[in-house]
Design an enzyme around this catalytic site. Structure first.
Site, PDB file in Angstrom:
ATOM      1  N   GLY A 244      56.584  25.850  67.268  1.00  0.00           N
ATOM      2  CA  GLY A 244      56.891  27.213  66.568  1.00  0.00           C
ATOM      3  C   GLY A 244      58.243  28.027  68.201  1.00  0.00           C
ATOM      4  O   GLY A 244      58.717  28.197  67.365  1.00  0.00           O
ATOM      5  N   ASP A 245      57.918  27.507  69.382  1.00  0.00           N
ATOM      6  CA  ASP A 245      58.980  28.037  70.273  1.00  0.00           C
ATOM      7  C   ASP A 245      59.580  27.175  69.866  1.00  0.00           C
ATOM      8  O   ASP A 245      61.364  27.704  70.275  1.00  0.00           O
ATOM      9  CB  ASP A 245      57.568  28.100  71.718  1.00  0.00           C
ATOM     10  CG  ASP A 245      56.736  27.711  71.748  1.00  0.00           C
ATOM     11  OD1 ASP A 245      56.276  29.248  70.900  1.00  0.00           O
ATOM     12  OD2 ASP A 245      55.774  27.466  72.328  1.00  0.00           O
TER      13      ASP A 245
END
Length: 304
Positions: free
Chosen positions: A250-251
């Protein structure tokens, strides 16, 4: 310039062995140290893509010193404040017949050090981007991200928030440029069970009404959904692959999105790069290499 803030960074001690001998001795076959935390992961992926950023946060103790050196080793510019209570957490990630995690606590960050961080944030200039992501350190209230947004409100910067629950809720009145919930975080926020993308879109529209400008919904193996502030809805499918490690995916998606958006101000292309980076990291043991991202992009273009 892009700034990332990690309030409670960590050193992940990743170990691999066939099976855990409970009550006896287990001999590790492979080990590694990973310096991370959600904001640091964003900075790491940005560096790999060729975009500079400054990583902000708090560290403590001997592990904090090691953490800063590790971040420098990634080629990231660190700007961490050292606190005097506790030490930077070590998380143990066990890869055996089953995957297990033992996560540390992290240091206590008092108001004194929060005030120091606010002074660092005063260096941010108009049109810069500030990424607020990850868990909150001990000693902080769940409105800390909102307090930071209030502090920089007059600077006319773009703020990205990747948080959940109350930490996210408190920020919405300050109109973050981008938020990035996933299915589980949407379900937790609205106390519902979501079974379709259309239902997630409804939730995204509700978050937009609460104040978020653009909502990037991570759909894991199904790519991502982007609700733009002009009302446009964009979808990008992910390519198929074997998920090796979801930590940092997600990052990486946030980093890929910002990398392209900063250059082209094109939401569709930014979304595609975000999905490519998220997928590439999910298919890798750590944050993906640039080559891996480029290979995913080529496969995505072939499917258009």
């Amino acid at each position: 310039m892009i700034y990332t803030l990690t309030l409670n960074p960590s050193i992940d001690y990743v170990v691999e062995f066939p099976s855990l001998c409970v009550g006896g001795i287990t001999r590790i076959q492979k080990e590694d140290f990973v310096f991370g935390g959600k904001g640091v992961n964003v900075s790491h992926m940005l560096k790999i893509l060729g975009t500079s950023s400054v990583a902000l946060g708090f560290v403590a103790g001997f592990t904090g010193k090691a953490f800063v050196q590790g971040v420098k080793g990634y080629g990231i510019q660190p700007m961490f404040i050292e606190v005097d209570d506790g030490f930077t957490r070590i998380n143990v990630k066990i890869h055996a017949e089953e995957e297990s995690e033992i996560n540390g606590l992290g240091p206590v960050v008092s108001k004194l050090y929060l005030d120091k961080m606010m002074k660092l944030l005063d260096e941010i200039k108009e049109n810069d981007i500030l990424v607020l992501s990850g868990s909150i350190a001990k000693g902080m209230k769940d409105n800390i991200y909102a307090d930071i947004m209030k502090h920089v409100e007059d600077k006319r910067i773009k703020v990205v928030v990747d948080a959940c629950g109350n930490a996210l809720h408190h920020t919405l009145k300050y109109h973050p440029f981008l938020i990035k919930p996933n299915k589980e975080e949407l379900e937790e926020y609205f106390h519902v069970n979501l079974s379709s993308i259309n239902e997630m879109l409804v939730c995204a529209k509700m978050l937009q009404k609460e104040g978020a400008r653009n909502i990037l919904v991570s759909l894991a193996e199904n790519g991502a959904l982007l609700l733009c502030e002009n009302g446009e809805v964009l979808r990008c499918n992910a390519v198929k692959g074997k998920v090796v490690n979801s930590v940092g995916a997600g990052d990486s998606m946030v980093a890929g999105f910002l990398h392209v958006y900063e250059q082209k101000k094109d939401m569709k292309k930014a979304l595609q790069m975000g999905v490519a980076c998220g997928s590439a990291t999910a298919f890798s043991k750590g944050i993906a290499s640039k080559k891996s991202v480029e290979e995913i992009l080529e496969r995505m273009d072939a499917n258009l």
